[in-house]
Design a protein around this motif. Structure first.
Motif, PDB file in Angstrom:
ATOM      1  N   THR A  32       0.820  -1.208   0.000  1.00  0.00           N
ATOM      2  CA  THR A  32       0.000   0.000   0.000  1.00  0.00           C
ATOM      3  C   THR A  32       0.857   1.263   0.000  1.00  0.00           C
ATOM      4  OG1 THR A  32      -1.717  -1.191   1.225  1.00  0.00           O
ATOM      5  CG2 THR A  32      -1.865   1.203   1.185  1.00  0.00           C
ATOM      6  N   ALA A  33       1.941   1.242   0.758  1.00  0.00           N
ATOM      7  CA  ALA A  33       2.799   2.428   0.860  1.00  0.00           C
ATOM      8  C   ALA A  33       3.681   2.634  -0.363  1.00  0.00           C
ATOM      9  CB  ALA A  33       3.683   2.316   2.102  1.00  0.00           C
ATOM     10  N   ALA A  34       3.683   1.686  -1.291  1.00  0.00           N
ATOM     11  CA  ALA A  34       4.569   1.792  -2.455  1.00  0.00           C
ATOM     12  C   ALA A  34       3.973   2.628  -3.582  1.00  0.00           C
ATOM     13  CB  ALA A  34       4.900   0.389  -2.991  1.00  0.00           C
ATOM     14  N   THR A  35       2.713   3.052  -3.446  1.00  0.00           N
ATOM     15  CA  THR A  35       2.101   3.836  -4.515  1.00  0.00           C
ATOM     16  C   THR A  35       2.810   5.177  -4.671  1.00  0.00           C
ATOM     17  OG1 THR A  35       0.026   4.815  -5.307  1.00  0.00           O
ATOM     18  CG2 THR A  35       0.410   4.822  -2.936  1.00  0.00           C
ATOM     19  N   ARG A  36       2.888   5.663  -5.911  1.00  0.00           N
ATOM     20  CA  ARG A  36       3.566   6.933  -6.197  1.00  0.00           C
ATOM     21  C   ARG A  36       2.607   8.006  -6.682  1.00  0.00           C
ATOM     22  NH1 ARG A  36       7.876   5.322 -10.450  1.00  0.00           N
ATOM     23  NH2 ARG A  36       6.131   4.009 -11.117  1.00  0.00           N
ATOM     24  N   GLU A  37       1.310   7.702  -6.728  1.00  0.00           N
ATOM     25  CA  GLU A  37       0.331   8.697  -7.131  1.00  0.00           C
ATOM     26  C   GLU A  37       0.171   9.735  -6.020  1.00  0.00           C
ATOM     27  OE1 GLU A  37      -1.063   9.008  -9.974  1.00  0.00           O
ATOM     28  OE2 GLU A  37      -0.325   7.156 -10.886  1.00  0.00           O
ATOM     29  N   ILE A  38       0.459  10.999  -6.339  1.00  0.00           N
ATOM     30  CA  ILE A  38       0.463  12.044  -5.310  1.00  0.00           C
ATOM     31  C   ILE A  38      -0.909  12.200  -4.664  1.00  0.00           C
ATOM     32  CG2 ILE A  38       0.846  14.495  -4.895  1.00  0.00           C
ATOM     33  CD1 ILE A  38       3.378  12.929  -5.402  1.00  0.00           C
ATOM     34  N   GLU A  39      -1.969  12.142  -5.469  1.00  0.00           N
ATOM     35  CA  GLU A  39      -3.317  12.340  -4.915  1.00  0.00           C
ATOM     36  C   GLU A  39      -3.723  11.190  -3.997  1.00  0.00           C
ATOM     37  OE1 GLU A  39      -5.092  14.965  -5.225  1.00  0.00           O
ATOM     38  OE2 GLU A  39      -3.782  16.031  -6.622  1.00  0.00           O
ATOM     39  N   ASP A  40      -3.279   9.979  -4.311  1.00  0.00           N
ATOM     40  CA  ASP A  40      -3.685   8.805  -3.538  1.00  0.00           C
ATOM     41  C   ASP A  40      -2.716   8.462  -2.410  1.00  0.00           C
ATOM     42  OD1 ASP A  40      -5.736   8.626  -5.358  1.00  0.00           O
ATOM     43  OD2 ASP A  40      -4.691   7.186  -6.642  1.00  0.00           O
ATOM     44  N   ARG A  41      -1.528   9.021  -2.446  1.00  0.00           N
ATOM     45  CA  ARG A  41      -0.502   8.599  -1.490  1.00  0.00           C
ATOM     46  C   ARG A  41      -0.833   8.940  -0.029  1.00  0.00           C
ATOM     47  NH1 ARG A  41       4.113   6.218  -1.301  1.00  0.00           N
ATOM     48  NH2 ARG A  41       5.739   6.828   0.178  1.00  0.00           N
ATOM     49  N   PRO A  42      -1.393  10.114   0.312  1.00  0.00           N
ATOM     50  CA  PRO A  42      -1.707  10.348   1.736  1.00  0.00           C
ATOM     51  C   PRO A  42      -2.629   9.302   2.328  1.00  0.00           C
ATOM     52  CG  PRO A  42      -1.800  12.410   0.508  1.00  0.00           C
ATOM     53  CD  PRO A  42      -1.652  11.322  -0.510  1.00  0.00           C
ATOM     54  N   ALA A  43      -3.710   8.984   1.631  1.00  0.00           N
ATOM     55  CA  ALA A  43      -4.625   7.955   2.146  1.00  0.00           C
ATOM     56  C   ALA A  43      -3.940   6.593   2.189  1.00  0.00           C
ATOM     57  CB  ALA A  43      -5.880   7.889   1.269  1.00  0.00           C
ATOM     58  N   ALA A  44      -3.104   6.307   1.199  1.00  0.00           N
ATOM     59  CA  ALA A  44      -2.397   5.020   1.172  1.00  0.00           C
ATOM     60  C   ALA A  44      -1.439   4.908   2.361  1.00  0.00           C
ATOM     61  CB  ALA A  44      -1.643   4.871  -0.144  1.00  0.00           C
ATOM     62  N   LEU A  45      -0.751   5.982   2.697  1.00  0.00           N
ATOM     63  CA  LEU A  45       0.161   5.944   3.840  1.00  0.00           C
ATOM     64  C   LEU A  45      -0.597   5.734   5.148  1.00  0.00           C
ATOM     65  CD1 LEU A  45       2.776   8.758   3.030  1.00  0.00           C
ATOM     66  CD2 LEU A  45       3.098   6.282   2.947  1.00  0.00           C
ATOM     67  N   LYS A  46      -1.754   6.355   5.277  1.00  0.00           N
ATOM     68  CA  LYS A  46      -2.545   6.163   6.496  1.00  0.00           C
ATOM     69  C   LYS A  46      -2.998   4.707   6.626  1.00  0.00           C
ATOM     70  CE  LYS A  46      -4.215  10.943   6.602  1.00  0.00           C
ATOM     71  NZ  LYS A  46      -5.387  11.839   6.522  1.00  0.00           N
ATOM     72  N   ARG A  47      -3.421   4.113   5.510  1.00  0.00           N
ATOM     73  CA  ARG A  47      -3.807   2.703   5.559  1.00  0.00           C
ATOM     74  C   ARG A  47      -2.596   1.820   5.860  1.00  0.00           C
ATOM     75  NH1 ARG A  47      -6.752   4.192   0.922  1.00  0.00           N
ATOM     76  NH2 ARG A  47      -5.208   3.174  -0.408  1.00  0.00           N
ATOM     77  N   ALA A  48      -1.464   2.147   5.261  1.00  0.00           N
ATOM     78  CA  ALA A  48      -0.258   1.349   5.501  1.00  0.00           C
ATOM     79  C   ALA A  48       0.154   1.394   6.971  1.00  0.00           C
ATOM     80  CB  ALA A  48       0.876   1.853   4.614  1.00  0.00           C
ATOM     81  N   MET A  49       0.019   2.553   7.610  1.00  0.00           N
ATOM     82  CA  MET A  49       0.365   2.651   9.029  1.00  0.00           C
ATOM     83  C   MET A  49      -0.527   1.757   9.877  1.00  0.00           C
ATOM     84  SD  MET A  49       0.969   6.787   9.128  1.00  0.00           S
ATOM     85  CE  MET A  49       1.044   6.896  10.903  1.00  0.00           C
ATOM     86  N   LEU A  50      -1.791   1.636   9.508  1.00  0.00           N
ATOM     87  CA  LEU A  50      -2.681   0.733  10.242  1.00  0.00           C
ATOM     88  C   LEU A  50      -2.283  -0.720  10.031  1.00  0.00           C
ATOM     89  CD1 LEU A  50      -6.100   2.489   9.558  1.00  0.00           C
ATOM     90  CD2 LEU A  50      -4.849   2.397  11.707  1.00  0.00           C
ATOM     91  N   TYR A  51      -1.925  -1.084   8.793  1.00  0.00           N
ATOM     92  CA  TYR A  51      -1.468  -2.447   8.535  1.00  0.00           C
ATOM     93  C   TYR A  51      -0.217  -2.762   9.359  1.00  0.00           C
ATOM     94  CZ  TYR A  51      -4.575  -2.610   4.441  1.00  0.00           C
ATOM     95  OH  TYR A  51      -5.665  -2.608   3.611  1.00  0.00           O
ATOM     96  N   TRP A  52       0.738  -1.843   9.374  1.00  0.00           N
ATOM     97  CA  TRP A  52       1.981  -2.081  10.115  1.00  0.00           C
ATOM     98  C   TRP A  52       1.700  -2.233  11.607  1.00  0.00           C
ATOM     99  CZ3 TRP A  52       4.258   2.430   6.889  1.00  0.00           C
ATOM    100  CH2 TRP A  52       4.793   1.927   5.702  1.00  0.00           C
ATOM    101  N   ARG A  53       0.824  -1.392  12.150  1.00  0.00           N
ATOM    102  CA  ARG A  53       0.526  -1.481  13.578  1.00  0.00           C
ATOM    103  C   ARG A  53      -0.215  -2.778  13.906  1.00  0.00           C
ATOM    104  NH1 ARG A  53       1.731   3.128  16.238  1.00  0.00           N
ATOM    105  NH2 ARG A  53       1.998   5.035  14.997  1.00  0.00           N
ATOM    106  N   ALA A  54      -1.112  -3.213  13.031  1.00  0.00           N
ATOM    107  CA  ALA A  54      -1.800  -4.486  13.269  1.00  0.00           C
ATOM    108  C   ALA A  54      -0.802  -5.645  13.250  1.00  0.00           C
ATOM    109  CB  ALA A  54      -2.876  -4.693  12.209  1.00  0.00           C
ATOM    110  N   PHE A  55       0.142  -5.602  12.333  1.00  0.00           N
ATOM    111  CA  PHE A  55       1.176  -6.639  12.272  1.00  0.00           C
ATOM    112  C   PHE A  55       2.032  -6.616  13.533  1.00  0.00           C
ATOM    113  CE2 PHE A  55       5.704  -7.342  11.153  1.00  0.00           C
ATOM    114  CZ  PHE A  55       5.658  -8.719  10.972  1.00  0.00           C
ATOM    115  N   ALA A  56       2.433  -5.428  13.969  1.00  0.00           N
ATOM    116  CA  ALA A  56       3.248  -5.315  15.177  1.00  0.00           C
ATOM    117  C   ALA A  56       2.487  -5.802  16.411  1.00  0.00           C
ATOM    118  CB  ALA A  56       3.704  -3.871  15.365  1.00  0.00           C
ATOM    119  N   ALA A  57       1.172  -5.572  16.449  1.00  0.00           N
ATOM    120  CA  ALA A  57       0.370  -6.033  17.584  1.00  0.00           C
ATOM    121  C   ALA A  57       0.367  -7.562  17.655  1.00  0.00           C
ATOM    122  CB  ALA A  57      -1.052  -5.495  17.467  1.00  0.00           C
TER     123      ALA A  57
END
Length: 358
Positions: free
Chosen positions: A99-124
């Motif tokens: 999810t965090a690998a996307t390079r589309e500027i318009e979509d990247r903020p939302a993608a980073l927010k989703r990626a942070m949730l995925y990473w935190r769920a994995f860490a949990a």
């Protein structure tokens, strides 16, 4: 309460778009992890967006099936998980990386927010199974007001870098050993001299290496989000500065202690219905189709009545014998005369240019 428990609550409301068993799930994970290594590996070039979208859809389907097959339980410990299922703990981490690998500027903020949730769920999950290092968990769980001083932060990064280097060497060695024995380093499972203990050590090393990279990934995403918002507000890369209104809400941040909210958001992003839900019932659709069919029948009957009335008026409602036949003969006669006149004006072959030469 784990992500698996939360996802089970909606399992009865969702149907998967294809039938899959555990063997095909293993095959899908083999194919997805191999594609992930090819697209996002250390030596990979910038991937295409369509390839990332296809890989993300495939990985979300794998995440859905992991919950559907109930491979993990919130009450089990690491030793209770079989080596065959252990690799599926990587799925949330892989979702975050893709999810965090996307390079589309318009979509990247939302993608980073989703990626942070995925990473935190994995860490949990890694923290619950005691796979993650304590320093990595502390770094992930650290809030904005709990930042370390410069010296402590440097020491923490140096220690993490040493752990990552050791894990990278171990993973590279075990992958190389598997490639020698099985012919494919991504062929999951034990075989020949590559026994189950080596397979489990490889997966645990991958998990520890993945969770060690999560603090830096989250920190990088948190620093990038404000810059992306400023860039988008300016109109894109290369645009001049523009005055920004005061922030209406606090920056995006989700602490790892808030497990219920974290897992709910993870569930909403991953365990979605794979097709568009209907907006009406079958009975309502049938009533609409029946009404349209009746309307078409009524229009057809009206046209037939009009044609019959017109024909009856033209031929005296059949009172005059042969009226219709006489009219058809007159029409054909006029048509033949017009065609004869056309042939007189355009003799046979007159349109052939080559025939008119000399």
């Amino acid at each position: 309460m784990s992500a698996a428990e939360v996802a089970r609550e909606i399992e009865s409301k969702q149907e998967i778009h294809r039938d899959t068993d555990e063997y095909s799930l293993s095959h899908e994970f083999f194919d997805a992890y191999k594609t992930y290594s090819r697209l996002l590996g250390p030596e990979a070039e910038a991937p295409e967006e369509k390839d990332l979208d296809a890989l993300l859809s495939q990985m979300k389907a794998i995440a859905f099936h992991v919950v559907k097959f109930r491979l993990f339980s919130p009450n089990e410990e690491l030793d209770d998980i079989s080596t065959t299922d252990l690799k599926y703990l990587l799925v949330p981490y892989l979702l975050g990386e893709i999810t965090a690998a996307t390079r589309e500027i318009e979509d990247r903020p939302a993608a980073l927010k989703r990626a942070m949730l995925y990473w935190r769920a994995f860490a949990a999950d890694c923290q619950r199974l005691q796979v993650a290092h304590a320093d990595d968990v502390a770094a992930i769980d650290r809030g904005p007001g709990e930042a370390l001083d410069v010296a402590s932060k440097r020491d923490e990064k140096i220690a993490r870098h040493k752990r990552c280097k050791e894990l990278d060497n171990k993973v590279a060695f075990l992958f190389g050993k598997k490639r020698e024995v099985l012919g494919d380093e991504y062929q999951w499972g034990a075989g020949s001299s590559f026994d189950e203990e080596m397979e489990r050590d490889l997966i645990l090393a991958l998990l520890k290496r993945a969770v060690a990279s999560v603090p830096d990934s989250i920190s990088s995403a948190e620093q990038e989000l404000p810059l992306l918002e400023i860039m988008i507000a300016r109109g894109g890369p290369g645009k001049g500065p523009r005055e920004l209104p005061p922030p209406a809400e606090k920056p995006f941040f989700c602490k790892i202690q808030d497990r219920a909210e974290l897992e709910r958001m993870y569930r909403e992003m991953v365990f979605q219905c794979p097709y568009t839900l209907p907006t009406m019932s079958i009975e309502e659709a049938a009533e609409i189709e029946m009404a349209e069919a009746q309307e078409r029948d009524a229009e057809r009957a009206e046209r037939q009545r009009y044609q019959q009335a017109e024909e009856a008026d033209r031929y005296w409602s059949g009172d005059r014998y042969g009226a219709k036949e006489d009219d058809d003969e007159d029409r054909q006669l006029y048509k033949d005369r017009d065609f004869d006149a056309f042939k007189d004006e355009h003799p046979w072959g007159s349109g052939n240019k080559m025939g008119n030469i000399g």
